[in-house]
Scaffold this motif. Structure first.
Motif, PDB file in Angstrom:
ATOM      1  N   GLY A   1       1.020  -1.375   0.183  1.00 57.29           N
ATOM      2  CA  GLY A   1       0.198  -0.290  -0.008  1.00 57.29           C
ATOM      3  C   GLY A   1       1.153   1.370  -0.189  1.00 57.29           C
ATOM      4  O   GLY A   1       2.041   1.105   0.033  1.00 57.29           O
ATOM      5  N   THR A   2       0.184   2.128  -0.023  1.00 54.90           N
ATOM      6  CA  THR A   2       0.465   3.518   0.212  1.00 54.90           C
ATOM      7  C   THR A   2       0.341   4.263   2.195  1.00 54.90           C
ATOM      8  O   THR A   2      -0.440   4.229   1.912  1.00 54.90           O
ATOM      9  CB  THR A   2       0.598   4.711  -0.712  1.00 54.90           C
ATOM     10  N   LEU A   3       1.499   5.393   1.783  1.00 52.30           N
ATOM     11  CA  LEU A   3       0.923   6.398   3.207  1.00 52.30           C
ATOM     12  C   LEU A   3       1.578   7.388   2.167  1.00 52.30           C
ATOM     13  O   LEU A   3       2.768   7.669   1.427  1.00 52.30           O
ATOM     14  CB  LEU A   3       1.710   5.274   4.368  1.00 52.30           C
ATOM     15  N   THR A   4       0.940   8.612   2.590  1.00 52.62           N
ATOM     16  CA  THR A   4       1.261   9.859   2.627  1.00 52.62           C
ATOM     17  C   THR A   4       2.050  10.862   3.447  1.00 52.62           C
ATOM     18  O   THR A   4       0.759  10.711   4.995  1.00 52.62           O
ATOM     19  CB  THR A   4       0.452  10.449   1.787  1.00 52.62           C
ATOM     20  N   ALA A   5       2.600  11.297   3.530  1.00 52.07           N
ATOM     21  CA  ALA A   5       3.937  11.974   4.417  1.00 52.07           C
ATOM     22  C   ALA A   5       3.431  13.637   4.152  1.00 52.07           C
ATOM     23  O   ALA A   5       4.104  13.991   2.869  1.00 52.07           O
ATOM     24  CB  ALA A   5       4.798  11.669   4.616  1.00 52.07           C
ATOM     25  N   THR A   6       3.042  14.449   5.275  1.00 49.54           N
ATOM     26  CA  THR A   6       2.998  16.196   5.332  1.00 49.54           C
ATOM     27  C   THR A   6       3.657  16.378   6.080  1.00 49.54           C
ATOM     28  O   THR A   6       3.644  16.061   7.023  1.00 49.54           O
ATOM     29  CB  THR A   6       1.596  16.125   4.810  1.00 49.54           C
ATOM     30  N   MET A   7       3.697  17.711   6.220  1.00 53.14           N
ATOM     31  CA  MET A   7       3.855  18.401   7.205  1.00 53.14           C
ATOM     32  C   MET A   7       3.064  19.465   7.737  1.00 53.14           C
ATOM     33  O   MET A   7       1.991  19.696   6.886  1.00 53.14           O
ATOM     34  CB  MET A   7       5.229  19.556   7.201  1.00 53.14           C
ATOM     35  N   SER A   8       2.816  19.254   9.883  1.00 53.30           N
ATOM     36  CA  SER A   8       1.352  20.101   9.576  1.00 53.30           C
ATOM     37  C   SER A   8       2.143  21.509  11.263  1.00 53.30           C
ATOM     38  O   SER A   8       2.293  20.436  11.635  1.00 53.30           O
ATOM     39  CB  SER A   8       0.892  19.508  10.572  1.00 53.30           C
ATOM     40  N   GLY A   9       2.664  22.639  10.212  1.00 51.40           N
ATOM     41  CA  GLY A   9       3.027  23.433  11.909  1.00 51.40           C
ATOM     42  C   GLY A   9       4.610  22.309  11.322  1.00 51.40           C
ATOM     43  O   GLY A   9       4.959  22.398  10.765  1.00 51.40           O
ATOM     44  N   GLY A  10       4.611  22.636  12.870  1.00 55.29           N
ATOM     45  CA  GLY A  10       6.502  21.340  12.884  1.00 55.29           C
ATOM     46  C   GLY A  10       5.955  19.903  12.766  1.00 55.29           C
ATOM     47  O   GLY A  10       7.216  19.555  13.153  1.00 55.29           O
ATOM     48  N   ASN A  11       4.846  19.415  12.900  1.00 53.61           N
ATOM     49  CA  ASN A  11       4.383  18.010  13.027  1.00 53.61           C
ATOM     50  C   ASN A  11       4.704  17.426  11.657  1.00 53.61           C
ATOM     51  O   ASN A  11       4.047  17.918  10.488  1.00 53.61           O
ATOM     52  CB  ASN A  11       3.527  17.771  13.434  1.00 53.61           C
ATOM     53  N   VAL A  12       5.247  16.160  11.884  1.00 56.88           N
ATOM     54  CA  VAL A  12       5.108  15.254   9.918  1.00 56.88           C
ATOM     55  C   VAL A  12       3.967  14.350  10.543  1.00 56.88           C
ATOM     56  O   VAL A  12       3.556  13.809  11.634  1.00 56.88           O
ATOM     57  CB  VAL A  12       6.223  14.521  10.530  1.00 56.88           C
ATOM     58  N   MET A  13       3.301  14.239   9.830  1.00 57.47           N
ATOM     59  CA  MET A  13       1.143  14.051   9.739  1.00 57.47           C
ATOM     60  C   MET A  13       2.021  12.811   8.377  1.00 57.47           C
ATOM     61  O   MET A  13       2.683  12.655   7.467  1.00 57.47           O
ATOM     62  CB  MET A  13       0.287  14.525   9.301  1.00 57.47           C
ATOM     63  N   VAL A  14       1.077  11.246   9.084  1.00 57.74           N
ATOM     64  CA  VAL A  14       1.570  10.451   8.043  1.00 57.74           C
ATOM     65  C   VAL A  14      -0.336   9.695   7.845  1.00 57.74           C
ATOM     66  O   VAL A  14      -0.853   9.315   8.356  1.00 57.74           O
ATOM     67  CB  VAL A  14       1.717   9.113   8.358  1.00 57.74           C
ATOM     68  N   THR A  15      -0.664   9.896   6.435  1.00 54.65           N
ATOM     69  CA  THR A  15      -1.972   9.553   6.115  1.00 54.65           C
ATOM     70  C   THR A  15      -2.318   8.466   5.582  1.00 54.65           C
ATOM     71  O   THR A  15      -1.638   7.755   4.465  1.00 54.65           O
ATOM     72  CB  THR A  15      -2.567  11.184   5.226  1.00 54.65           C
ATOM     73  N   ASP A  16      -3.133   7.420   5.902  1.00 60.83           N
ATOM     74  CA  ASP A  16      -3.602   6.099   5.256  1.00 60.83           C
ATOM     75  C   ASP A  16      -4.268   6.453   4.125  1.00 60.83           C
ATOM     76  O   ASP A  16      -4.887   7.260   3.768  1.00 60.83           O
ATOM     77  CB  ASP A  16      -4.049   5.193   7.023  1.00 60.83           C
TER      78      ASP A  16
END
Length: 192
Positions: free
Chosen positions: A147-162
């Motif tokens: 599968g795939t995960l999508t990593a992004t930034m939100s403020g100073g945090n790394v977010m990972v979306t399934d």
């Protein structure tokens, strides 16, 4: 080969359970000193299994790895990047989900969920942030489950979306293991 990749992915996931540092700079930086995770020291000279079993915040993950019969393969060399959910992340799933996944007849589903948290290769904080920047604000990561995960930034945090649109935040990043790197996350990521 497929079994080895799955096992290695799970080992990375377990390693994530073992500890980490914040990518936003809230923890220690560099590989020289790993943070405590779940009340236990994480040693970069130990593999994911040897570290993960000591984290009191990752007992559910360790139980899941045992139920999926992946423990024996988790000492493989990797490297792997694991996004490791905490006990609280598993507890936030709908009532009965974890108990159902741990049943022997659900082993294939459990294995898919666990390996969905594993990305082959070593992607520590700097490499992950570089991939996010190179991707115009997001990095699409291929998991050991396919599968795939999508990593992004939100403020100073790394977010990972399934694949289902659920988003987890990296709470402890860069927990180095002899066979990869772990990033502790606050949600269980679910494949499509």
């Amino acid at each position: 080969m497929k079994k080895l990749v799955i096992a290695l992915g799970v080992s990375v996931l377990l390693g994530a359970c073992a500890g980490g540092m914040g990518m936003s700079g809230s923890g220690s930086s560099g590989m020289s000193s790993n943070p405590m995770v779940g009340g236990a020291a994480m040693y970069p000279t130990k593999d994911i299994v040897d570290n993960a079993v000591n984290s009191k915040d990752h007992t559910t993950l360790v139980a899941a790895v045992k139920a999926a019969d992946l423990v024996g393969t988790l000492k493989s060399p990797g490297p792997f990047t694991v996004f490791a959910p905490t006990n609280a992340a598993f507890a936030a799933l709908p009532a009965g989900t974890v108990d159902t996944l741990l049943k022997p007849e659900n082993k294939p589903t459990l294995t898919k969920v666990l390996t969905y948290h594993v990305v082959p290769g070593k992607m520590d904080g700097p490499a992950l942030m570089s991939a996010i920047n190179a991707g115009g604000g997001k990095a699409v990561l291929k998991t050991a489950s396919g599968g795939t995960l999508t990593a992004t930034m939100s403020g100073g945090n790394v977010m990972v979306t399934d694949a289902k649109g659920g988003t987890a935040m990296v709470t402890i990043a860069n927990v180095y293991q002899s066979n990869g790197v772990i990033h502790v996350v606050n949600k269980v990521l679910l494949p499509g």
